[in-house]
Design a protein around this motif. Structure first.
Motif, PDB file in Angstrom:
ATOM      1  N   CYS A  67      -2.510  -0.771   6.872  1.00  0.00           N
ATOM      2  CA  CYS A  67      -3.629  -0.900   6.148  1.00  0.00           C
ATOM      3  C   CYS A  67      -4.538  -1.046   6.965  1.00  0.00           C
ATOM      4  O   CYS A  67      -3.592  -1.569   8.446  1.00  0.00           O
ATOM      5  CB  CYS A  67      -3.135  -1.917   5.470  1.00  0.00           C
ATOM      6  SG  CYS A  67      -2.169  -3.315   5.525  1.00  0.00           S
ATOM      7  N   HIS A  74       0.425  -1.330   0.407  1.00  0.00           N
ATOM      8  CA  HIS A  74      -0.062   0.454   0.033  1.00  0.00           C
ATOM      9  C   HIS A  74       0.844   1.437   0.219  1.00  0.00           C
ATOM     10  O   HIS A  74       1.061   1.968   0.620  1.00  0.00           O
ATOM     11  CB  HIS A  74      -0.876  -0.098   1.394  1.00  0.00           C
ATOM     12  CG  HIS A  74      -0.766  -0.179   2.460  1.00  0.00           C
ATOM     13  ND1 HIS A  74       0.335   0.091   3.481  1.00  0.00           N
ATOM     14  CD2 HIS A  74      -0.929  -1.524   3.196  1.00  0.00           C
ATOM     15  CE1 HIS A  74       0.137  -0.159   4.347  1.00  0.00           C
ATOM     16  NE2 HIS A  74       0.017  -1.916   4.722  1.00  0.00           N
ATOM     17  N   HIS A 110      -2.243  -7.322   7.602  1.00  0.00           N
ATOM     18  CA  HIS A 110      -0.780  -7.267   6.945  1.00  0.00           C
ATOM     19  C   HIS A 110      -0.214  -6.359   7.612  1.00  0.00           C
ATOM     20  O   HIS A 110       0.729  -6.428   8.154  1.00  0.00           O
ATOM     21  CB  HIS A 110      -1.088  -6.524   5.720  1.00  0.00           C
ATOM     22  CG  HIS A 110      -0.244  -5.947   5.185  1.00  0.00           C
ATOM     23  ND1 HIS A 110       0.696  -4.707   4.998  1.00  0.00           N
ATOM     24  CD2 HIS A 110       1.407  -7.154   4.196  1.00  0.00           C
ATOM     25  CE1 HIS A 110       1.637  -4.286   4.521  1.00  0.00           C
ATOM     26  NE2 HIS A 110       1.562  -5.540   4.029  1.00  0.00           N
ATOM     27  N   CYS A 111      -0.865  -5.575   8.389  1.00  0.00           N
ATOM     28  CA  CYS A 111      -0.143  -4.301   9.109  1.00  0.00           C
ATOM     29  C   CYS A 111      -1.118  -4.972  11.124  1.00  0.00           C
ATOM     30  O   CYS A 111      -0.669  -5.256  11.280  1.00  0.00           O
ATOM     31  CB  CYS A 111      -0.687  -2.416   8.611  1.00  0.00           C
ATOM     32  SG  CYS A 111       0.544  -2.117   7.818  1.00  0.00           S
TER      33      CYS A 111
HETATM   34 ZN    ZN Z   1      -0.544  -2.879   5.742  1.00  0.00          ZN
END
Ligand code: ZN
Length: 338
Positions: A125, A119, A129-130
């Protein structure tokens, strides 16, 4: 510290991978569709620095494909709601809030040198993922009015009670406040699970995990399936039978560091990934034509154990005690401008 600084780029990739494992703890919370909340604002143009706690942060929303701007503390509430059950003790929720805030502020500051490739227009995000982030509106749809009145209120109060507080290690903002569901009794040194040795991610005892689920779970896999999966990754593994499968090394925290499988040397983490085990803290046994993995704990075992944090809170410890226990040598204090 220079060693750690050199490894920041490598470690950024590692965190994204590892957060996935820590977040599958709450499958009921992580759902497939996330309608975009109406309270979001367009992104802050050219955001590269976080000057202090009163900031708007840019978050990439996977569902809409858009970047939105969210006040930091509102974002932290939406993350804690996605990471930890609201039934947990308030001091544990506060510890989770500080960890989530620390991660967010660190990512925003590091965005001066580039955002993740996944991103490129935002430092954070909204999924594993984050960190999982949900707006108030989304949480209301997911969990209903009663949860908002009780659970979200409790989370909000925990976040507000720690507003602006983050973790520092020797004056530097902590970049990788990793956490996991439960360790099984002892956490891991970061380098024993991932690649980098971080001074605040040391193996420590986690003695208050008695309420943690998934302790002593067994998974049976036929030797044929086991061998075929191993050979799909290690084609030269040779003969795989109960006589050629052995655990050869343990980490300081008690997880399997390496196994000998036929001719192949396989890490415990790889075995965990290949066979979907709850953790790499496992023993093996053989029953009939099956290999049986019995796991303790849930997650990668690095950083804060969430169930351990909840147990510490029940035992009377405060959130700063919890954080300084699981993150060696850190200080919890208001975020500074730099
Ligand atoms: Zn992320």
């Amino acid at each position: 510290m220079k060693r750690y600084q050199r490894e920041i780029v490598k470690y950024t990739a590692v965190i994204c991978f590892t957060v996935i494992f820590s977040l599958i703890v709450l499958p009921g919370i992580i759902v497939g569709l996330y309608p975009q909340g109406s309270g979001e604002k367009p992104p802050v143009p050219g955001q590269t620095q976080a000057p202090g706690p009163d900031i708007q942060i840019n978050v990439y929303r996977h569902e809409s494909g858009k970047v939105v701007s969210v006040p930091l503390e509102e974002y932290v509430k939406g993350v804690v709601a996605g990471e930890m059950p609201s039934t947990f003790e308030v001091e544990a929720l506060k510890a989770q809030a500080v960890a989530a805030r620390t991660y967010a502020v660190s990512k925003v500051r590091r965005s001066a040198t580039g955002n993740p490739a996944e991103h490129p227009d935002a430092p954070l995000c909204d999924d594993v993922h984050c960190q999982v982030y949900r707006t108030e509106e989304e949480l209301k749809k997911l969990k209903g009015d009663q949860w908002m009145a009780e659970g979200y209120k409790k989370i909000s109060e925990a976040v507000e009670a720690t507003a602006g507080q983050v973790m520092y290690y020797q004056g530097a903002l902590v970049e990788q406040p990793l956490f996991h569901s439960s360790s099984g009794g002892k956490t891991e040194n970061s380098e024993d699970v991932f690649t980098s040795a971080l001074p605040y991610l040391r193996s420590v005892d986690s003695p208050y995990e008695e309420d943690a689920p998934h302790q002593g779970e067994s998974v049976s896999i036929s030797m044929a399936t086991f061998a075929s999966k191993i050979k799909s990754v290690y084609p030269n593994a040779g003969t795989i039978s109960r006589d050629t499968v052995k655990i050869t090394e343990h980490s300081e925290g008690g997880r399997v560091e390496t196994m000998k499988v036929g001719n192949a040397s396989v890490t415990g983490r790889r075995v965990r990934d290949l066979f979907g085990l709850r953790s790499a803290n496992f023993t093996i046994s053989f029953t009939g034509s099956d290999i049986v993995f019995t796991t303790t704990g849930y997650g990668h075992g690095v950083g804060m154990s969430q169930y351990g944090a909840n147990g510490m809170a029940k035992a009377g410890f405060g959130y700063t005690d919890i954080l300084s226990h699981y993150y060696s040598g850190v200080e919890v204090k208001p975020v500074t401008a730099q």
